[in-house]
Design a protein around this motif. Structure first.
Motif: not given
Lengths: 196, 245
Positions: B127-142
């Motif tokens: 929702d945040i991405y759709e609402g802002s079209r801001a670049p989002i980087l997700l970080i997580g485990e393997e």
């Protein structure tokens, strides 16, 4: 006129207040620096300096209004709304870099959680602004005293999660106190002549 | 090494360069391309170091998810990072976040994404991405990509999947230059450290710390495998079971 220490300023006596007022007023069109100064209850000169800087940096543009020669009030319009945070610009429009190191350390602390000051200096440096180890050491010491960090063995520190008060780094004032701009109050002060 | 700037050692780590490239590509993307990227890898590979560097460099908002977070808690924390007082309802908060991201043009980095993948909270990120079209980087485990695969609507919005590489010998050198400043660490010792650390930036740093302390206590200005001798290096493994004789 020299600037007062931040804890002695009015809560509104900062650029954030001016920026918020600009954002509010620009919804109904153009505004002048006098209008902003009036509604924030700040000195016109202070406000004008900041507005000139914002204009130089392209956040505001000058607009001309048909008016008699005797009224030479300059009106401005919001051109580039960059959101909630007041842009940090000097009067000539260049970005303010003072406090950049502290900002980077404060950001990095929350990410690292547990660190030595060497770690902090390594992780908080960028190719635009390098954080020196000595800088990291003195900031860690001050934040530790103020209760943001706990000191551990081997000169390691960890950030207490609930003490992370917001995006702005706590400031070490010349008068040996720590001021938190997120909470807008002094969180630690050295008491002279106290029981040693 | 950083171009046109200070020679800062942090920028020379391979994980930092990878994360930086990844974030730059989603920031500078063309409008029709998806704007999210995923950086995943084993713990200790330097993802946090990379996150600290790129969030400072690119002026990004950084949040680290906790396993107990609900949708609301997630959004409250994003707003805290932005320095905005949260609105009353969840949808108010979503609007506030989207507005701030869109206006400021700053990217958002979400670390420990694994923690909220299992919950509906992952929908909030979309929702945040759709609402802002801001670049989002997700970080997580393997296992993050595998976990995200379940959310089909998420998948199509991801431009790049970047696997954190194990630290190489050059990374070990970069770290030694900083953490053992004033002490020359011999090539053979560095290779041994790199081998024992199995690609973990964190273990390399721990070992370099041991080496620096040893060199200082012996008063050496350079230390190689000969001086180090048979001392143990930190491998991060649990000790071998003892045998009862």
């Amino acid at each position: 006129m020299s600037r007062k220490p931040i804890d002695q300023q009015q809560p509104s006596e900062c650029r954030q207040a001016v920026w918020e007022e600009i954002k509010a007023q620009s919804q109904s069109g153009a505004f002048s620096s006098t209008e902003i100064a009036h509604s924030t209850r700040l000195g016109v000169a202070t406000v004008r300096d900041y507005i000139v800087g914002l204009c130089q940096a392209g956040y505001l543009v000058k607009v001309s209004r048909p008016m008699p020669e005797s009224f030479k009030t300059q009106y401005y319009q919001l051109e580039n709304d960059c959101g909630n945070d007041a842009p940090r610009v000097r009067k000539d429009g260049t970005p303010v870099t003072q406090g950049q190191g502290r900002q980077q350390m404060w950001n990095a602390m929350r990410i690292l959680k547990d660190f030595s000051f060497t770690d902090l200096a390594f992780n908080a440096s960028t190719d635009v602004h390098r954080v020196a180890e000595s800088e990291a050491r003195s900031y860690c010491t001050a934040l530790c005293k103020a209760g943001y960090l706990v000191g551990r063995a081997n000169q390691r520190y960890s950030l207490i999660n609930s003490m992370w008060s917001g995006p702005h780094p706590p400031q070490i004032q010349r008068t040996k106190q720590v001021y938190d701009p997120n909470l807008k109050r002094v969180v630690w002060a050295k008491i002279e002549g106290g029981a040693e | 090494m950083a171009k046109n700037g200070l020679d800062v050692k942090t920028a020379g780590l391979s994980i930092v360069m990878l994360a930086m490239g990844c974030l730059k590509r989603i920031v500078d993307r063309r409008d029709h391309l998806p704007g999210m990227a995923v950086l995943y890898g084993f713990s200790g590979f330097g993802k946090s170091t990379a996150a600290a560097y790129i969030s400072n460099k690119m002026n990004a908002y950084y949040v680290e998810c906790k396993s107990v977070w609900s949708k609301k808690a997630f959004m409250e924390n994003v707003l805290k990072v932005m320095g905005i007082t949260p609105g009353r309802t969840v949808s108010d908060m979503l609007d506030q976040i989207c507005e701030q991201l869109a206006k400021s043009g700053r990217p958002l980095i979400i670390d420990e994404m694994d923690h909220i993948v299992e919950k509906v909270a992952v929908e909030v990120v979309r929702d945040i991405y759709e609402g802002s079209r801001a670049p989002i980087l997700l970080i997580g485990e393997e296992r993050l990509p595998a976990k995200l695969a379940k959310w089909e609507r998420f998948h199509g919005r991801i431009m790049e999947w970047a696997a954190a590489p194990p630290a190489d010998l050059n990374d070990a050198k970069v770290l030694a230059d900083f953490y053992c400043a004033g002490v020359t660490v011999g090539e053979d010792l560095l290779t041994a450290i790199h081998g024992k650390s199995k690609g973990s930036v964190r273990r390399i740093v721990t070992n370099l710390d041991l080496v620096r302390k040893e060199a200082q206590s012996q008063g050496l200005s350079s230390i190689s495998l000969k001086e180090w001798g048979k001392r143990d290096l930190y491998t991060g493994e649990a000790p071998q079971p003892r045998r009862f004789q």
